[in-house]
Design a protein around this motif. Structure first.
Motif, PDB file in Angstrom:
ATOM      1  N   VAL A   9      53.884   6.802  19.288  1.00  0.00           N
ATOM      2  CA  VAL A   9      52.769   6.173  20.003  1.00  0.00           C
ATOM      3  C   VAL A   9      51.547   6.082  19.092  1.00  0.00           C
ATOM      4  CG1 VAL A   9      53.541   6.895  22.299  1.00  0.00           C
ATOM      5  CG2 VAL A   9      52.038   8.386  20.988  1.00  0.00           C
ATOM      6  N   CYS A  32      44.353   4.291  22.562  1.00  0.00           N
ATOM      7  CA  CYS A  32      43.511   3.389  23.374  1.00  0.00           C
ATOM      8  C   CYS A  32      42.519   4.222  24.183  1.00  0.00           C
ATOM      9  CB  CYS A  32      44.376   2.567  24.318  1.00  0.00           C
ATOM     10  SG  CYS A  32      45.677   1.642  23.486  1.00  0.00           S
ATOM     11  N   ASN A  35      42.219   3.826  28.303  1.00  0.00           N
ATOM     12  CA  ASN A  35      43.427   4.255  29.015  1.00  0.00           C
ATOM     13  C   ASN A  35      43.633   5.765  28.901  1.00  0.00           C
ATOM     14  OD1 ASN A  35      44.130   1.678  29.870  1.00  0.00           O
ATOM     15  ND2 ASN A  35      45.282   1.257  28.014  1.00  0.00           N
ATOM     16  N   CYS A  60      55.999   2.222  26.986  1.00  0.00           N
ATOM     17  CA  CYS A  60      54.853   1.402  26.594  1.00  0.00           C
ATOM     18  C   CYS A  60      55.395   0.158  25.897  1.00  0.00           C
ATOM     19  CB  CYS A  60      53.920   2.173  25.667  1.00  0.00           C
ATOM     20  SG  CYS A  60      52.454   1.239  25.174  1.00  0.00           S
ATOM     21  N   GLY A  61      55.337  -0.974  26.581  1.00  0.00           N
ATOM     22  CA  GLY A  61      55.888  -2.200  26.012  1.00  0.00           C
ATOM     23  C   GLY A  61      57.361  -2.027  25.713  1.00  0.00           C
ATOM     24  N   LYS A  63      58.494   0.125  23.546  1.00  0.00           N
ATOM     25  CA  LYS A  63      58.736   1.498  23.102  1.00  0.00           C
ATOM     26  C   LYS A  63      59.392   2.299  24.227  1.00  0.00           C
ATOM     27  CE  LYS A  63      54.567   1.480  20.274  1.00  0.00           C
ATOM     28  NZ  LYS A  63      53.262   2.098  20.070  1.00  0.00           N
ATOM     29  N   SER A  66      55.510   6.584  25.681  1.00  0.00           N
ATOM     30  CA  SER A  66      54.124   6.150  25.846  1.00  0.00           C
ATOM     31  C   SER A  66      53.240   7.382  25.741  1.00  0.00           C
ATOM     32  CB  SER A  66      53.935   5.510  27.214  1.00  0.00           C
ATOM     33  OG  SER A  66      54.146   6.481  28.232  1.00  0.00           O
ATOM     34  N   CYS A  67      51.938   7.187  25.743  1.00  0.00           N
ATOM     35  CA  CYS A  67      51.043   8.347  25.729  1.00  0.00           C
ATOM     36  C   CYS A  67      51.207   9.208  26.988  1.00  0.00           C
ATOM     37  CB  CYS A  67      49.600   7.911  25.520  1.00  0.00           C
ATOM     38  SG  CYS A  67      49.309   7.293  23.834  1.00  0.00           S
ATOM     39  N   ASP A  69      53.981   9.596  28.711  1.00  0.00           N
ATOM     40  CA  ASP A  69      55.263  10.265  28.489  1.00  0.00           C
ATOM     41  C   ASP A  69      55.107  11.381  27.464  1.00  0.00           C
ATOM     42  OD1 ASP A  69      58.205  10.468  28.787  1.00  0.00           O
ATOM     43  OD2 ASP A  69      58.252   9.721  26.723  1.00  0.00           O
TER      44      ASP A  69
END
Length: 82
Positions: A9, A32, A35, A60-61, A63, A66-67, A69
């Motif tokens: 990430v 980010c 967020n 995330c997208g 991926k 994500s952050c 996760d």
């Protein structure tokens, strides 16, 4: 303070303050800002296992992580140190 090095990430590290299984503060290094500040605010004063339940597995997208996760994985790792 528990420090977790993230993988996959934009954020590079998560710093977490925990007292009696309750999240007191979360700080993401890089990533980010809006967020991540929002995530930090939402989990403040939340019990660790509840945060894991809500955040684990969020992608995330394209991926697979994500952050949020990564925060769940960090909290799981913290639980293993107890």
């Amino acid at each position: 303070m528990f420090i977790y090095k993230t993988k996959g990430v934009c954020s590079t590290e998560i710093q977490i303050s925990i007292e009696n299984q309750i999240i007191k503060n979360v700080n993401f290094v890089r990533g980010c800002p809006g967020n991540l500040f929002g995530i930090s605010s939402l989990v403040k004063d939340m019990e660790i296992n509840e945060a894991i339940k809500r955040l684990k597995g969020i992608p995330c997208g394209n991926k697979s992580t994500s952050c949020p996760d990564q925060l769940a994985l960090a909290l799981e790792e913290y639980n293993k140190t107890l």
